[in-house]
Design an enzyme around this catalytic site. Structure first.
Site, mmCIF file in Angstrom:
data_model
loop_
_atom_site.group_PDB
_atom_site.id
_atom_site.type_symbol
_atom_site.label_atom_id
_atom_site.label_comp_id
_atom_site.label_asym_id
_atom_site.label_seq_id
_atom_site.Cartn_x
_atom_site.Cartn_y
_atom_site.Cartn_z
ATOM 1 N NE ARG A 107 -2.281 -0.297 3.823
ATOM 2 C CZ ARG A 107 -3.025 0.161 4.815
ATOM 3 N NH1 ARG A 107 -4.343 0.233 4.696
ATOM 4 N NH2 ARG A 107 -2.483 0.552 5.948
ATOM 5 C CB THR A 111 -2.999 7.222 -1.410
ATOM 6 O OG1 THR A 111 -2.182 6.157 -1.934
ATOM 7 C CG2 THR A 111 -2.410 8.561 -1.826
ATOM 8 C CG ASP A 203 3.047 -3.106 9.032
ATOM 9 O OD1 ASP A 203 3.013 -2.149 8.263
ATOM 10 O OD2 ASP A 203 3.272 -4.283 8.643
ATOM 11 C CG ASP A 206 6.751 -3.509 9.670
ATOM 12 O OD1 ASP A 206 7.401 -3.932 8.690
ATOM 13 O OD2 ASP A 206 6.354 -2.336 9.772
#
Ligand code: PRP
Ligand code: URA
Length: 212
Positions: A107, A111, A203, A206
């Site tokens: 991504r 945005t 995340d 991660d």
């Protein structure tokens, strides 16, 4: 969120228990990885209750009997890179003969628009039951684009499995693709201004791979 006939949300205590540990910021990488795999495996009992089987004859120590076995060669597992990779073994342990394809997407940080960077799918995937995997369903952009890739390849029977979903993303995928069965273990509250799921787990990529 509206009720969608193609969406299954799991509120099973076994899953809720594992999600609580998964969300905890103190949960380290090894346990995080194991939990993602275990939750995927538990979810698969529901997602594959219509799984294709064939009749085989088995000889027990006492007699011969007919038994159903899964045709796992007719199943394709497709993780969305990177975080979907963490879910693959949860299914591959159950369907060892399943083929695995990969769709790479990231991504845009500002945005949240997904960009595709890799695609390698098994030959003959159009005839297979295909399960697309991504632990996080946030805006739904990555899942919708990945489903579009599968449909362009002629895949008809698509299931999508996510661990945590935001109402925005679940609605987007459910409405864009009413023919795709969507399985989400937990529905969270909302997205934040950076398109992260709240309360979420941070995340997923991660935390799975230790990149931050
Ligand atoms: C994350 C996640 C999903 C996507 C979900 O990937 O693993 O693929 O975001 O967000 P969406 O529903 O708004 O599209 P990311 O782009 O962070 O890439 P990564 O898995 O490589 O970290
Ligand atoms: N991707 C993640 O890994 N986490 C989120 O909350 C949203 C997208």
């Amino acid at each position: 969120m509206k009720n969608y006939p193609n969406v299954t949300i799991f509120n099973h205590p076994l899953i809720q228990h594992k999600i609580a540990i998964l969300r905890n910021e103190k949960t380290a990488m090894k346990e995080f990885r194991e939990l993602i795999e275990e939750i995927t495996m538990v979810m698969s009992y529901e997602a594959f209750k219509d799984c294709p089987t064939e009749t085989v004859t088995v000889k027990t120590p006492l007699e011969e009997c007919e038994q159903q076995m899964i045709c796992d060669k007719s199943i394709a597992i497709v993780p969305i890179l990177r975080a979907g990779l963490g879910m693959v073994n949860g299914l591959h342990n159950i369907f060892p003969g399943a083929r695995v394809g990969h769709i790479g997407m990231y991504r845009d940080e500002e945005t949240a628009i997904p960009h595709a960077y890799y695609c390698k799918l098994p030959e003959g995937i159009e005839k297979m039951t295909t399960i697309l995997l991504d632990p996080m369903l946030a805006t739904g952009g990555s899942a919708c684009d990945a489903i579009a890739v599968l449909k362009e390849r002629g895949v008809k029977n698509i299931k999508f499995m996510a661990i945590i979903g935001a109402p925005e993303g679940v609605s987007k995928v459910a409405e864009t693709y009413p023919d795709v069965q969507i399985y989400v273990s937990t529905l969270d509250r909302q997205l934040n201004e950076n398109y992260y799921i709240l309360p979420g787990l941070g995340d997923a990529g991660d935390r799975l791979f230790g990149t931050k």
